[in-house]
Enzyme design. Structure first.
Site, PDB file in Angstrom:
ATOM      1  N   SER A  83       0.869  -1.185   0.000  1.00  0.00           N
ATOM      2  CA  SER A  83       0.000   0.000   0.000  1.00  0.00           C
ATOM      3  C   SER A  83       0.901   1.229   0.000  1.00  0.00           C
ATOM      4  O   SER A  83       2.090   1.118   0.337  1.00  0.00           O
ATOM      5  CB  SER A  83      -0.847  -0.022   1.279  1.00  0.00           C
ATOM      6  OG  SER A  83      -1.436   1.242   1.510  1.00  0.00           O
ATOM      7  N   TYR A 123      -2.633  -0.368  10.441  1.00  0.00           N
ATOM      8  CA  TYR A 123      -2.653  -0.793   9.036  1.00  0.00           C
ATOM      9  C   TYR A 123      -1.304  -0.464   8.387  1.00  0.00           C
ATOM     10  O   TYR A 123      -0.702  -1.302   7.706  1.00  0.00           O
ATOM     11  CB  TYR A 123      -3.798  -0.071   8.308  1.00  0.00           C
ATOM     12  CG  TYR A 123      -3.923  -0.389   6.833  1.00  0.00           C
ATOM     13  CD1 TYR A 123      -4.628  -1.506   6.394  1.00  0.00           C
ATOM     14  CD2 TYR A 123      -3.337   0.445   5.869  1.00  0.00           C
ATOM     15  CE1 TYR A 123      -4.755  -1.789   5.031  1.00  0.00           C
ATOM     16  CE2 TYR A 123      -3.458   0.159   4.510  1.00  0.00           C
ATOM     17  CZ  TYR A 123      -4.166  -0.953   4.100  1.00  0.00           C
ATOM     18  OH  TYR A 123      -4.276  -1.233   2.752  1.00  0.00           O
TER      19      TYR A 123
HETATM   20  P1  NAP Z   1     -12.004  -5.520  -0.084  1.00  0.00           P
HETATM   21  O1  NAP Z   1     -12.781  -4.964  -1.218  1.00  0.00           O
HETATM   22  O2  NAP Z   1     -12.466  -5.256   1.310  1.00  0.00           O
HETATM   23  O3  NAP Z   1     -11.826  -7.104  -0.318  1.00  0.00           O
HETATM   24  C1  NAP Z   1     -11.122  -7.857   0.626  1.00  0.00           C
HETATM   25  C2  NAP Z   1     -11.039  -9.295   0.190  1.00  0.00           C
HETATM   26  O4  NAP Z   1     -10.256 -10.000   1.164  1.00  0.00           O
HETATM   27  C3  NAP Z   1     -12.388  -9.981   0.111  1.00  0.00           C
HETATM   28  O5  NAP Z   1     -12.401 -10.887  -0.984  1.00  0.00           O
HETATM   29  C4  NAP Z   1     -12.461 -10.749   1.441  1.00  0.00           C
HETATM   30  O6  NAP Z   1     -13.269 -11.911   1.330  1.00  0.00           O
HETATM   31  C5  NAP Z   1     -11.000 -11.126   1.626  1.00  0.00           C
HETATM   32  N1  NAP Z   1     -10.625 -11.431   3.021  1.00  0.00           N
HETATM   33  C6  NAP Z   1     -10.640 -10.602   4.092  1.00  0.00           C
HETATM   34  N2  NAP Z   1     -10.252 -11.261   5.198  1.00  0.00           N
HETATM   35  C7  NAP Z   1      -9.971 -12.531   4.805  1.00  0.00           C
HETATM   36  C8  NAP Z   1      -9.536 -13.708   5.471  1.00  0.00           C
HETATM   37  N3  NAP Z   1      -9.293 -13.692   6.792  1.00  0.00           N
HETATM   38  N4  NAP Z   1      -9.357 -14.837   4.759  1.00  0.00           N
HETATM   39  C9  NAP Z   1      -9.605 -14.873   3.420  1.00  0.00           C
HETATM   40  N5  NAP Z   1     -10.028 -13.792   2.737  1.00  0.00           N
HETATM   41  C10 NAP Z   1     -10.213 -12.642   3.417  1.00  0.00           C
HETATM   42  O7  NAP Z   1     -10.482  -4.984  -0.108  1.00  0.00           O
HETATM   43  P2  NAP Z   1      -9.629  -4.314  -1.293  1.00  0.00           P
HETATM   44  O8  NAP Z   1      -9.798  -2.854  -1.200  1.00  0.00           O
HETATM   45  O9  NAP Z   1      -9.875  -5.018  -2.558  1.00  0.00           O
HETATM   46  O10 NAP Z   1      -8.134  -4.615  -0.764  1.00  0.00           O
HETATM   47  C11 NAP Z   1      -7.405  -5.747  -1.193  1.00  0.00           C
HETATM   48  C12 NAP Z   1      -5.952  -5.580  -0.748  1.00  0.00           C
HETATM   49  O11 NAP Z   1      -5.414  -4.376  -1.291  1.00  0.00           O
HETATM   50  C13 NAP Z   1      -5.769  -5.469   0.771  1.00  0.00           C
HETATM   51  O12 NAP Z   1      -4.571  -6.122   1.150  1.00  0.00           O
HETATM   52  C14 NAP Z   1      -5.641  -3.976   0.993  1.00  0.00           C
HETATM   53  O13 NAP Z   1      -4.936  -3.673   2.166  1.00  0.00           O
HETATM   54  C15 NAP Z   1      -4.866  -3.588  -0.251  1.00  0.00           C
HETATM   55  N6  NAP Z   1      -4.976  -2.179  -0.614  1.00  0.00           N
HETATM   56  C16 NAP Z   1      -6.173  -1.635  -0.965  1.00  0.00           C
HETATM   57  C17 NAP Z   1      -6.222  -0.310  -1.344  1.00  0.00           C
HETATM   58  C18 NAP Z   1      -7.492   0.334  -1.824  1.00  0.00           C
HETATM   59  O14 NAP Z   1      -7.450   1.514  -2.179  1.00  0.00           O
HETATM   60  N7  NAP Z   1      -8.619  -0.360  -1.875  1.00  0.00           N
HETATM   61  C19 NAP Z   1      -5.072   0.474  -1.317  1.00  0.00           C
HETATM   62  C20 NAP Z   1      -3.875  -0.106  -0.920  1.00  0.00           C
HETATM   63  C21 NAP Z   1      -3.834  -1.440  -0.584  1.00  0.00           C
HETATM   64  P3  NAP Z   1     -14.436 -12.223   2.426  1.00  0.00           P
HETATM   65  O15 NAP Z   1     -15.425 -11.125   2.288  1.00  0.00           O
HETATM   66  O16 NAP Z   1     -14.944 -13.565   2.051  1.00  0.00           O
HETATM   67  O17 NAP Z   1     -13.733 -12.199   3.770  1.00  0.00           O
END
Ligand code: NAP
Length: 257
Positions: free
Chosen positions: A148, A161
């Site tokens: 991130s 985080y």
């Molecule tokens: P999201 O939309 O909230 O999706 C999260 C995903 O992770 C879902 O498929 C969820 O599935 C799964 N998950 C969560 N806890 C889990 C567990 N214990 N075991 C297995 N699966 C799990 O998040 P996102 O925004 O796409 O983020 C994805 C990654 O990118 C993360 O690592 C986040 O920190 C990183 N990131 C995101 C951003 C951003 O702007 N969005 C920026 C920088 C980094 P379930 O619902 O089934 O739990």
């Protein structure tokens, strides 16, 4: 080593992407599949992950799915061995599952600290170790960790985080250091701010959104599809001598103050 445009071809490769039932993980799954990879989706919510895999298969891509909680080490090890046995070798691993919890640090609940460390950091160790043992026996593999901009920049209310994402960047270098000799490349993609469920409260916060668009040289939020190029590069032969690196895909956010 393939030549020219074929360098990015992922035909015949299988990718496990944790947390890929929605958001960034699912976008990366589509991106890799469009380059020819078979993908294995993962999440905890079976209905959601199955629906995502069904939709991909209906669109003509090859998608399997496995339901497991990335924070439960025995469950992770069992699932990885099952994928290898039932579906075939995992050539590419993307450690994407992650959560966010926001609160002033002085009031940050201990249980939220533990949950964040567990999902965002410990899981990267559990899943990578289980998968790398198979990759080592084949002397090849690609690991991509999702970091991130918070791997190097803090913001109010999200210190835990940021701590996990900083640690994942360093863990990426450690994976490279220990596993490069086995033909494994471990790198990371560090997204800026993307529109996903995780960022819903920020997207809906007009003040934050205005601040972000001013703060980001590109002047806007990222769209999840814009992360796929970096992931395809790091999953493919094009990056065979790239190891231990973090690629920031952030519209220039970390390039300026
Ligand atoms: P999201 O939309 O909230 O999706 C999260 C995903 O992770 C879902 O498929 C969820 O599935 C799964 N998950 C969560 N806890 C889990 C567990 N214990 N075991 C297995 N699966 C799990 O998040 P996102 O925004 O796409 O983020 C994805 C990654 O990118 C993360 O690592 C986040 O920190 C990183 N990131 C995101 C951003 C951003 O702007 N969005 C920026 C920088 C980094 P379930 O619902 O089934 O739990």
């Amino acid at each position: 080593m393939k030549k020219g445009t074929n360098l990015f071809d992922l035909q015949g490769r299988r990718a496990l992407i944790t947390g890929s039932s929605r958001g960034i993980g699912l976008a990366l799954a589509y991106g890799l599949a469009e380059s020819g990879a078979r993908v294995v989706l993962n999440g905890q919510d079976e209905a959601r992950v199955r629906a995502a895999a069904d939709k991909m298969n209906s669109a003509g891509f090859a998608a399997d799915y496995v339901v497991f909680d990335v924070t439960k080490q025995p469950m992770v090890a069992e699932a990885v061995d099952r994928i290898e046995k039932e579906f075939g070798p995992i050539d590419i691993l993307i450690n994407n599952a992650g959560i966010q919890r926001r609160a002033p640090l002085e009031d940050f609940p201990v249980e939220n600290w533990e949950a964040i460390v567990s999902v965002n950091l410990s899981s990267v160790f559990y899943v990578s170790q289980a998968v790398a043992r198979h990759m080592i026996s084949r002397q090849m593999g690609k690991i991509i960790n999702i970091c991130s901009v918070q791997s190097k920049l803090a913001r109010p209310g999200i210190a835990p985080y940021a701590a996990t994402k900083g640690a994942v960047a360093m863990f990426t270098q450690g994976q490279c250091t220990d596993w490069a000799k086995y033909g494994i490349q471990a790198n990371a993609v560090a997204p800026g701010y993307f529109v996903t469920d995780m960022n819903k409260p920020l997207v809906e916060n007009e003040e934050f959104s205005t601040w972000l668009c001013k703060r980001t040289p590109a002047g806007r939020w990222g769209q999840v599809e814009e992360l796929t190029g970096a992931a395809i590069f790091l999953a493919s032969e094009a990056s065979n001598f790239v190891n231990g690196q973090v690629i920031y895909v952030d519209g220039g956010l970390t390039s300026c103050v």
